[in-house]
Design a protein around this motif. Structure first.
Motif, mmCIF file in Angstrom:
data_model
loop_
_atom_site.group_PDB
_atom_site.id
_atom_site.type_symbol
_atom_site.label_atom_id
_atom_site.label_comp_id
_atom_site.label_asym_id
_atom_site.label_seq_id
_atom_site.Cartn_x
_atom_site.Cartn_y
_atom_site.Cartn_z
ATOM 1 N N VAL A 88 0.850 -1.196 0.000
ATOM 2 C CA VAL A 88 0.000 0.000 0.000
ATOM 3 C C VAL A 88 0.881 1.240 0.000
ATOM 4 O O VAL A 88 2.102 1.171 0.181
ATOM 5 N N SER A 89 0.256 2.396 -0.187
ATOM 6 C CA SER A 89 1.043 3.614 -0.373
ATOM 7 C C SER A 89 1.426 4.312 0.923
ATOM 8 O O SER A 89 2.343 5.134 0.927
ATOM 9 N N SER A 90 0.744 4.010 2.035
ATOM 10 C CA SER A 90 1.020 4.759 3.268
ATOM 11 C C SER A 90 0.743 3.905 4.495
ATOM 12 O O SER A 90 0.079 2.864 4.423
ATOM 13 N N MET A 91 1.229 4.382 5.633
ATOM 14 C CA MET A 91 0.958 3.715 6.909
ATOM 15 C C MET A 91 -0.537 3.757 7.225
ATOM 16 O O MET A 91 -1.082 2.814 7.795
ATOM 17 N N HIS A 92 -1.204 4.851 6.844
ATOM 18 C CA HIS A 92 -2.640 4.962 7.095
ATOM 19 C C HIS A 92 -3.402 3.876 6.328
ATOM 20 O O HIS A 92 -4.299 3.219 6.883
ATOM 21 N N GLU A 93 -3.045 3.684 5.075
ATOM 22 C CA GLU A 93 -3.702 2.642 4.283
ATOM 23 C C GLU A 93 -3.388 1.260 4.845
ATOM 24 O O GLU A 93 -4.237 0.363 4.805
ATOM 25 N N ARG A 94 -2.194 1.089 5.331
ATOM 26 C CA ARG A 94 -1.815 -0.197 5.927
ATOM 27 C C ARG A 94 -2.747 -0.551 7.075
ATOM 28 O O ARG A 94 -3.303 -1.644 7.133
ATOM 29 N N LYS A 95 -2.909 0.368 8.014
ATOM 30 C CA LYS A 95 -3.758 0.099 9.174
ATOM 31 C C LYS A 95 -5.204 -0.143 8.775
ATOM 32 O O LYS A 95 -5.864 -1.038 9.313
ATOM 33 N N ALA A 96 -5.695 0.647 7.834
ATOM 34 C CA ALA A 96 -7.086 0.488 7.399
ATOM 35 C C ALA A 96 -7.312 -0.884 6.774
ATOM 36 O O ALA A 96 -8.326 -1.544 7.047
ATOM 37 N N LEU A 97 -6.381 -1.328 5.942
ATOM 38 C CA LEU A 97 -6.550 -2.629 5.289
ATOM 39 C C LEU A 97 -6.385 -3.773 6.278
ATOM 40 O O LEU A 97 -7.136 -4.757 6.222
ATOM 41 N N MET A 98 -5.434 -3.652 7.192
ATOM 42 C CA MET A 98 -5.273 -4.687 8.215
ATOM 43 C C MET A 98 -6.562 -4.860 9.021
ATOM 44 O O MET A 98 -7.001 -5.977 9.289
ATOM 45 N N ALA A 99 -7.167 -3.743 9.378
ATOM 46 C CA ALA A 99 -8.414 -3.800 10.140
ATOM 47 C C ALA A 99 -9.540 -4.401 9.310
ATOM 48 O O ALA A 99 -10.338 -5.205 9.810
ATOM 49 N N LYS A 100 -9.606 -4.024 8.041
ATOM 50 C CA LYS A 100 -10.667 -4.525 7.170
ATOM 51 C C LYS A 100 -10.571 -6.034 6.977
ATOM 52 O O LYS A 100 -11.598 -6.731 6.932
ATOM 53 N N LEU A 101 -9.356 -6.546 6.874
ATOM 54 C CA LEU A 101 -9.153 -7.975 6.611
ATOM 55 C C LEU A 101 -9.347 -8.849 7.849
ATOM 56 O O LEU A 101 -9.446 -10.069 7.728
ATOM 57 N N SER A 102 -9.411 -8.248 9.018
ATOM 58 C CA SER A 102 -9.360 -8.993 10.281
ATOM 59 C C SER A 102 -10.683 -9.008 11.021
ATOM 60 O O SER A 102 -11.521 -8.133 10.850
ATOM 61 N N ASP A 103 -10.815 -10.003 11.908
ATOM 62 C CA ASP A 103 -11.998 -10.133 12.759
ATOM 63 C C ASP A 103 -11.678 -9.872 14.225
ATOM 64 O O ASP A 103 -12.554 -9.952 15.090
ATOM 65 N N GLY A 104 -10.432 -9.572 14.526
ATOM 66 C CA GLY A 104 -10.007 -9.282 15.888
ATOM 67 C C GLY A 104 -8.516 -9.015 15.896
ATOM 68 O O GLY A 104 -7.819 -9.297 14.911
ATOM 69 N N PHE A 105 -8.016 -8.488 17.035
ATOM 70 C CA PHE A 105 -6.633 -8.027 17.117
ATOM 71 C C PHE A 105 -5.944 -8.573 18.359
ATOM 72 O O PHE A 105 -6.489 -8.495 19.460
ATOM 73 N N VAL A 106 -4.733 -9.100 18.163
ATOM 74 C CA VAL A 106 -3.879 -9.501 19.286
ATOM 75 C C VAL A 106 -2.628 -8.638 19.233
ATOM 76 O O VAL A 106 -2.031 -8.454 18.157
ATOM 77 N N VAL A 107 -2.229 -8.111 20.379
ATOM 78 C CA VAL A 107 -1.096 -7.200 20.444
ATOM 79 C C VAL A 107 0.043 -7.872 21.222
ATOM 80 O O VAL A 107 -0.060 -8.095 22.434
#
Length: 198
Positions: A88-107
């Motif tokens: 992707v072109s930016s860090m903002h797009e990265r985060k948006a796509l990661m969130a869109k592709l996922s059903d939950g988050f582990v940190v």
């Protein structure tokens, strides 16, 4: 009602950290994701904990989606063996796509970028923009100071007690995925309405 878990996004460091336990937890999480028939979504890198969790998930048979901005690809930090590498072109797009592709988050443990990613999805959850859980995997007490800070935010009146529950903490990879599967967000409509009327 909880979300059906298909893909789990993992936020973590591009460094391995100083304690081998961090990489061990990342490896165990990658294996656990695969063992449950889930897919992994992560930041697309081949280095640090990012590389460890991706390699572990791949070797255990999981599909892995990496999402990496172009400027990091130019530094040759992208993982060349993942199932799908989204550039992707930016860090903002990265985060948006990661969130869109996922059903939950582990940190997992990480630095500034890991925290920034985690708190953005927590904020989106607080605002009712998604209904996905966020679980901090507390490796050897790494997130204990953060939990103290979040509790202090509640005491100081900047975070509502029900929103504090959006940030979960697990002691093991298995527990983190169990928590995501069972997650049900608090109702936020009335809170937003009160803020709008203030």
């Amino acid at each position: 009602m909880s979300i059906e878990m298909k893909k789990v996004c993992v936020f973590c460091g591009a460094n391995p950290g100083t304690d081998p336990a961090f990489a061990e937890a990342a490896r165990a999480l990658g294996h656990e994701i695969a063992a449950r028939g889930l897919g992994l979504v992560y930041g697309g890198g081949k280095v640090g904990l990012m590389g460890v969790v991706a390699d572990a998930a791949l070797e255990a048979g999981a599909e892995v989606d990496g999402v990496i901005p172009e400027h990091l690809m130019q530094r040759e930090l992208g993982h060349g063996s993942v199932t799908r590498l989204h550039v992707v072109s930016s860090m903002h797009e990265r985060k948006a796509l990661m969130a869109k592709l996922s059903d939950g988050f582990v940190v997992l443990p990480g630095g500034f970028g890991t925290l920034e990613e985690a708190f953005e999805v927590l904020t989106w959850s607080q605002l009712g923009l998604h209904r996905k859980g966020t679980v901090f995997l507390d490796v050897k007490g790494y997130w204990s100071g953060l939990n103290d800070m979040l509790d202090g935010m509640v005491t100081a009146g900047f975070v509502r007690a029900e929103h504090r529950l959006l940030s979960l903490t697990a002691d093991s990879p298995a527990q983190s995925l169990d928590m995501l599967a069972a997650f049900r967000p608090p109702e936020v409509t009335r809170w937003i309405e009160r803020v709008a009327q203030a």
